[in-house]
Structure formats: C-alpha cells, structure tokens
Design a protein around this motif. Structure first.
Motif, PDB file in Angstrom:
ATOM      1  N   PRO A 110      32.719 -51.522   7.829  1.00  0.00           N
ATOM      2  CA  PRO A 110      31.993 -51.300   6.581  1.00  0.00           C
ATOM      3  C   PRO A 110      31.644 -52.608   5.885  1.00  0.00           C
ATOM      4  O   PRO A 110      32.491 -53.490   5.747  1.00  0.00           O
ATOM      5  CB  PRO A 110      32.988 -50.472   5.759  1.00  0.00           C
ATOM      6  CG  PRO A 110      34.330 -50.741   6.345  1.00  0.00           C
ATOM      7  CD  PRO A 110      34.095 -50.985   7.804  1.00  0.00           C
ATOM      8  N   VAL A 111      30.404 -52.768   5.480  1.00  0.00           N
ATOM      9  CA  VAL A 111      29.915 -53.956   4.784  1.00  0.00           C
ATOM     10  C   VAL A 111      29.143 -53.482   3.565  1.00  0.00           C
ATOM     11  O   VAL A 111      27.934 -53.247   3.630  1.00  0.00           O
ATOM     12  CB  VAL A 111      29.012 -54.817   5.701  1.00  0.00           C
ATOM     13  CG1 VAL A 111      28.621 -56.104   4.979  1.00  0.00           C
ATOM     14  CG2 VAL A 111      29.707 -55.138   7.011  1.00  0.00           C
TER      15      VAL A 111
ATOM     16  N   LEU B 262      23.699 -53.085  13.376  1.00  0.00           N
ATOM     17  CA  LEU B 262      23.547 -52.723  11.971  1.00  0.00           C
ATOM     18  C   LEU B 262      22.630 -51.522  11.815  1.00  0.00           C
ATOM     19  O   LEU B 262      21.617 -51.420  12.509  1.00  0.00           O
ATOM     20  CB  LEU B 262      22.948 -53.914  11.211  1.00  0.00           C
ATOM     21  CG  LEU B 262      22.516 -53.679   9.761  1.00  0.00           C
ATOM     22  CD1 LEU B 262      23.720 -53.445   8.862  1.00  0.00           C
ATOM     23  CD2 LEU B 262      21.680 -54.861   9.258  1.00  0.00           C
ATOM     24  N   SER B 263      22.982 -50.631  10.904  1.00  0.00           N
ATOM     25  CA  SER B 263      22.040 -49.613  10.427  1.00  0.00           C
ATOM     26  C   SER B 263      21.521 -50.074   9.073  1.00  0.00           C
ATOM     27  O   SER B 263      22.300 -50.284   8.134  1.00  0.00           O
ATOM     28  CB  SER B 263      22.720 -48.245  10.265  1.00  0.00           C
ATOM     29  OG  SER B 263      23.014 -47.662  11.515  1.00  0.00           O
ATOM     30  N   PHE B 264      20.204 -50.280   8.984  1.00  0.00           N
ATOM     31  CA  PHE B 264      19.623 -50.684   7.706  1.00  0.00           C
ATOM     32  C   PHE B 264      19.880 -49.619   6.642  1.00  0.00           C
ATOM     33  O   PHE B 264      20.160 -48.454   6.954  1.00  0.00           O
ATOM     34  CB  PHE B 264      18.113 -50.889   7.840  1.00  0.00           C
ATOM     35  CG  PHE B 264      17.716 -52.001   8.771  1.00  0.00           C
ATOM     36  CD1 PHE B 264      18.234 -53.272   8.607  1.00  0.00           C
ATOM     37  CD2 PHE B 264      16.819 -51.774   9.805  1.00  0.00           C
ATOM     38  CE1 PHE B 264      17.870 -54.306   9.460  1.00  0.00           C
ATOM     39  CE2 PHE B 264      16.447 -52.790  10.660  1.00  0.00           C
ATOM     40  CZ  PHE B 264      16.967 -54.065  10.493  1.00  0.00           C
TER      41      PHE B 264
ATOM     42  N   SER C 277      24.611 -45.670   6.870  1.00  0.00           N
ATOM     43  CA  SER C 277      24.493 -46.574   5.725  1.00  0.00           C
ATOM     44  C   SER C 277      24.083 -45.813   4.474  1.00  0.00           C
ATOM     45  O   SER C 277      23.523 -44.715   4.541  1.00  0.00           O
ATOM     46  CB  SER C 277      23.470 -47.682   6.012  1.00  0.00           C
ATOM     47  OG  SER C 277      23.940 -48.563   7.011  1.00  0.00           O
ATOM     48  N   ILE C 278      24.331 -46.426   3.322  1.00  0.00           N
ATOM     49  CA  ILE C 278      23.920 -45.838   2.050  1.00  0.00           C
ATOM     50  C   ILE C 278      22.402 -45.877   1.922  1.00  0.00           C
ATOM     51  O   ILE C 278      21.715 -46.555   2.687  1.00  0.00           O
ATOM     52  CB  ILE C 278      24.556 -46.597   0.866  1.00  0.00           C
ATOM     53  CG1 ILE C 278      24.089 -48.067   0.872  1.00  0.00           C
ATOM     54  CG2 ILE C 278      26.071 -46.504   0.906  1.00  0.00           C
ATOM     55  CD1 ILE C 278      24.498 -48.847  -0.362  1.00  0.00           C
TER      56      ILE C 278
ATOM     57  N   LEU D 195      27.052 -50.503   4.239  1.00  0.00           N
ATOM     58  CA  LEU D 195      26.208 -50.548   5.432  1.00  0.00           C
ATOM     59  C   LEU D 195      27.038 -50.251   6.677  1.00  0.00           C
ATOM     60  O   LEU D 195      28.180 -50.695   6.802  1.00  0.00           O
ATOM     61  CB  LEU D 195      25.556 -51.926   5.583  1.00  0.00           C
ATOM     62  CG  LEU D 195      24.614 -52.350   4.467  1.00  0.00           C
ATOM     63  CD1 LEU D 195      24.104 -53.766   4.741  1.00  0.00           C
ATOM     64  CD2 LEU D 195      23.445 -51.376   4.324  1.00  0.00           C
ATOM     65  N   GLU D 196      26.446 -49.498   7.591  1.00  0.00           N
ATOM     66  CA  GLU D 196      27.101 -49.227   8.871  1.00  0.00           C
ATOM     67  C   GLU D 196      26.926 -50.423   9.789  1.00  0.00           C
ATOM     68  O   GLU D 196      25.802 -50.822  10.104  1.00  0.00           O
ATOM     69  CB  GLU D 196      26.496 -47.982   9.517  1.00  0.00           C
ATOM     70  CG  GLU D 196      27.131 -47.632  10.852  1.00  0.00           C
ATOM     71  CD  GLU D 196      26.501 -46.423  11.504  1.00  0.00           C
ATOM     72  OE1 GLU D 196      27.238 -45.658  12.155  1.00  0.00           O
ATOM     73  OE2 GLU D 196      25.272 -46.232  11.362  1.00  0.00           O
ATOM     74  N   LEU D 197      28.035 -51.012  10.205  1.00  0.00           N
ATOM     75  CA  LEU D 197      28.012 -52.149  11.116  1.00  0.00           C
ATOM     76  C   LEU D 197      29.010 -51.877  12.236  1.00  0.00           C
ATOM     77  O   LEU D 197      30.215 -51.971  12.042  1.00  0.00           O
ATOM     78  CB  LEU D 197      28.371 -53.444  10.385  1.00  0.00           C
ATOM     79  CG  LEU D 197      28.288 -54.729  11.216  1.00  0.00           C
ATOM     80  CD1 LEU D 197      26.841 -55.001  11.631  1.00  0.00           C
ATOM     81  CD2 LEU D 197      28.853 -55.912  10.436  1.00  0.00           C
ATOM     82  N   LEU D 198      28.495 -51.488  13.393  1.00  0.00           N
ATOM     83  CA  LEU D 198      29.342 -51.225  14.558  1.00  0.00           C
ATOM     84  C   LEU D 198      29.618 -52.531  15.285  1.00  0.00           C
ATOM     85  O   LEU D 198      28.738 -53.393  15.386  1.00  0.00           O
ATOM     86  CB  LEU D 198      28.668 -50.238  15.500  1.00  0.00           C
ATOM     87  CG  LEU D 198      28.241 -48.888  14.911  1.00  0.00           C
ATOM     88  CD1 LEU D 198      27.630 -48.013  15.990  1.00  0.00           C
ATOM     89  CD2 LEU D 198      29.407 -48.190  14.240  1.00  0.00           C
ATOM     90  N   ARG D 199      30.834 -52.659  15.802  1.00  0.00           N
ATOM     91  CA  ARG D 199      31.208 -53.892  16.488  1.00  0.00           C
ATOM     92  C   ARG D 199      31.875 -53.576  17.821  1.00  0.00           C
ATOM     93  O   ARG D 199      32.568 -52.571  17.951  1.00  0.00           O
ATOM     94  CB  ARG D 199      32.167 -54.723  15.638  1.00  0.00           C
ATOM     95  CG  ARG D 199      31.677 -54.989  14.226  1.00  0.00           C
ATOM     96  CD  ARG D 199      32.565 -55.988  13.532  1.00  0.00           C
ATOM     97  NE  ARG D 199      32.374 -55.989  12.090  1.00  0.00           N
ATOM     98  CZ  ARG D 199      32.810 -56.937  11.282  1.00  0.00           C
ATOM     99  NH1 ARG D 199      33.484 -57.946  11.773  1.00  0.00           N
ATOM    100  NH2 ARG D 199      32.610 -56.859   9.980  1.00  0.00           N
TER     101      ARG D 199
END
Length: 282
Positions: A19-20, A69-71, A77-78, A23-27
C-alpha cells in the motif's frame, strides 16, 4: 507477513500488495536480487493485475525485483468515484509516488497509455531504463483514431466505449481480435476482457494530442520500443518515430495482439525485455 513486505514471487500466487497512500502497488522479488526495480505501468482500462499474470513472475525468476502500479481509479487503488476527472498528470504523480516508495533506481515498463505516462516521467534521475510496449506515442492518438475510424469502424466504436467499460453492453468481438491473437484460447481472452474497466475520459482526451516529452537518447537512458505485429490500435510508423526520438532499440513481434503481456506469446515479450535489461541496465 506484513502486507507491504516484499516476498519472492511463486507461480500461482499473487504478488504481495504494498500500500502506498491508497495506491495498489504489487511487488515480486527479494532484496538480494538486482538493485534496480522494474516498475510496470498499465494501459487504459487496465490495472496492476495485467502484469501479475505473467511478466512479474518471469522477471522475478530471472533475478529482477518487480513492482506493478494501479493508477488512481484503477484496480484496487483509490479514486474510482472520481475516475473521469483524472488526467495524465495524476497518473504521473502516482508513478512518482510508487518510485519513491520503491526507494531506489527503476526501469519503467509502460504499456499503451502507461507507455505515454512513462515517457512523461523521463528526466527523473531514478529512471535507469525505459521499455515501451505498444505505447501511445508523443504524437498523440488523434491521427491513429481517425485512421481506425475509416479502416475498421466497428473496432473504432468498441474502443470508443472504453470509458464506460464497467457498464457492460455489447460484446466487443473486434476488440478481442485487436487485443489478442487467435492463439490465445477464447476462455482466457474473454476472461481478461471481463476484467477491463472504465477509463478516464479526461486522460483519454489528453492523450489525443501531441505531448512534449524528453528524449531518452539525450538523457542517456537506454530504451526499448516493442510493437505487436497484429496490432491495429498503434500504427507501426508512429512506433518507429518514437524509437528514433528515444534512440531506442526496436522490435516488432508478429503473432501478438495489443495486450501482448497477456497474449499467448507473452514468453517472447519477457525474453525480449530480459535481454534488454541484461545488456543495457547495469
């Protein structure tokens, strides 16, 4: 294990979410792998899931840390409720936030609209490489859209409905053949299409017109431009001009549709990216 912890990628498992600020950030990958992280940026109507399906695992298995990343307004993401008010600069800010969260140098891999966002990020000293897959070019989409309207009006209409993809409606038969080759089984192709979502009207409108971007060539950033041989959505001549602008290596892959990272020939895409990374990114 904490949700933001980086874990090794294993087949048939989803990459770890990081989580950022909404924002959805898969790693995927571990800290003892290559110090440069490959950051994937999705195209219109997509999300980080498009990279988690195949490419994140393939690159992580070859020693690269990866993130997708999902924008805002996409994936988990929000911002879904304000999607149509989001513009390209919002997506650029999202990508900058992701780069900061990764805490080190990155190689950007952008697909379609995400490729244009990646080019808008050039000049950031943390960028060590650029890979553009079936990218929207700095020339904008207006010319390509006019060409498509005259050469394939059915496909043009289906693409024009993308801002309202969540509403469902007519089955986009031509879009299936534009996004994927016949080699991809129908159940997979339609499953991927069902996961597509609405795209921002504002972002799509902004992408129609020319947008000045820095040249990767002048910045000393190694670049690769890859086109799909069976892609009616991105003109091959525009990709060649984009490759020239960035002093980029250029490859055209026959037998692949626009969504090449999900198509049946995705291993060829992974191999091409890995060769580029091995040769050009220290």
């Amino acid at each position: 294990m904490a949700p933001s912890e980086v874990i090794p990628f294993r087949r048939r498992e989803q990459p770890a979410p990081g989580p950022v600020r909404g924002l959805e950030l898969l790693r995927a990958g571990t800290d003892n792998q290559h110090p440069v992280t490959v950051l994937f940026l999705h195209g219109a109507a997509g999300g980080a899931w498009m990279w988690a399906e195949h490419l994140m695992g393939a690159l992580a298995a070859s020693g690269w840390r990866t993130a997708a990343l999902s924008f805002r307004g996409h994936g988990a993401s929000i911002g879904r409720e304000t999607l149509h008010g989001l513009g390209l600069l919002d997506y650029v800010l999202d990508a900058r936030q992701a780069i900061a969260a990764l805490g080190g140098p990155v190689v950007l891999v952008g697909h379609s609209l995400g490729g244009l966002v990646a080019q808008m990020l050039l000049g950031d000293p943390r960028i060590r490489g650029l890979v553009l897959l079936a990218t929207v070019t700095p020339e904008g989409l207006a010319g390509a859209n006019w060409r498509l309207a005259f050469t394939d009006p059915v496909l043009w209409q289906e693409v024009a409905r993308m801002p309202w993809a969540d509403a469902g409606g007519i089955s986009p038969v031509r879009l299936r053949s534009a996004l994927f080759s016949d080699a991809l089984p129908d159940h997979l192709a339609w499953g991927y299409i069902a996961r597509l979502q609405s795209e921002s009207l504002r972002a799509l409108a902004e992408a129609q017109w020319p947008r000045p971007v820095a040249s990767a060539r002048l910045l000393g950033v190694p670049a690769l431009v890859v086109g799909a041989g069976d892609d009616p959505l991105v003109p091959a001549d525009a990709l060649l001009r984009t490759a020239w602008l960035h002093g980029a290596e250029h490859a055209t892959m026959d037998g692949l549709g626009h969504a090449m990272m999900l198509d049946a020939g995705w291993p060829r895409v992974a191999e091409t990216i890995l060769r580029f990374l091995a040769a050009r990114v220290p």
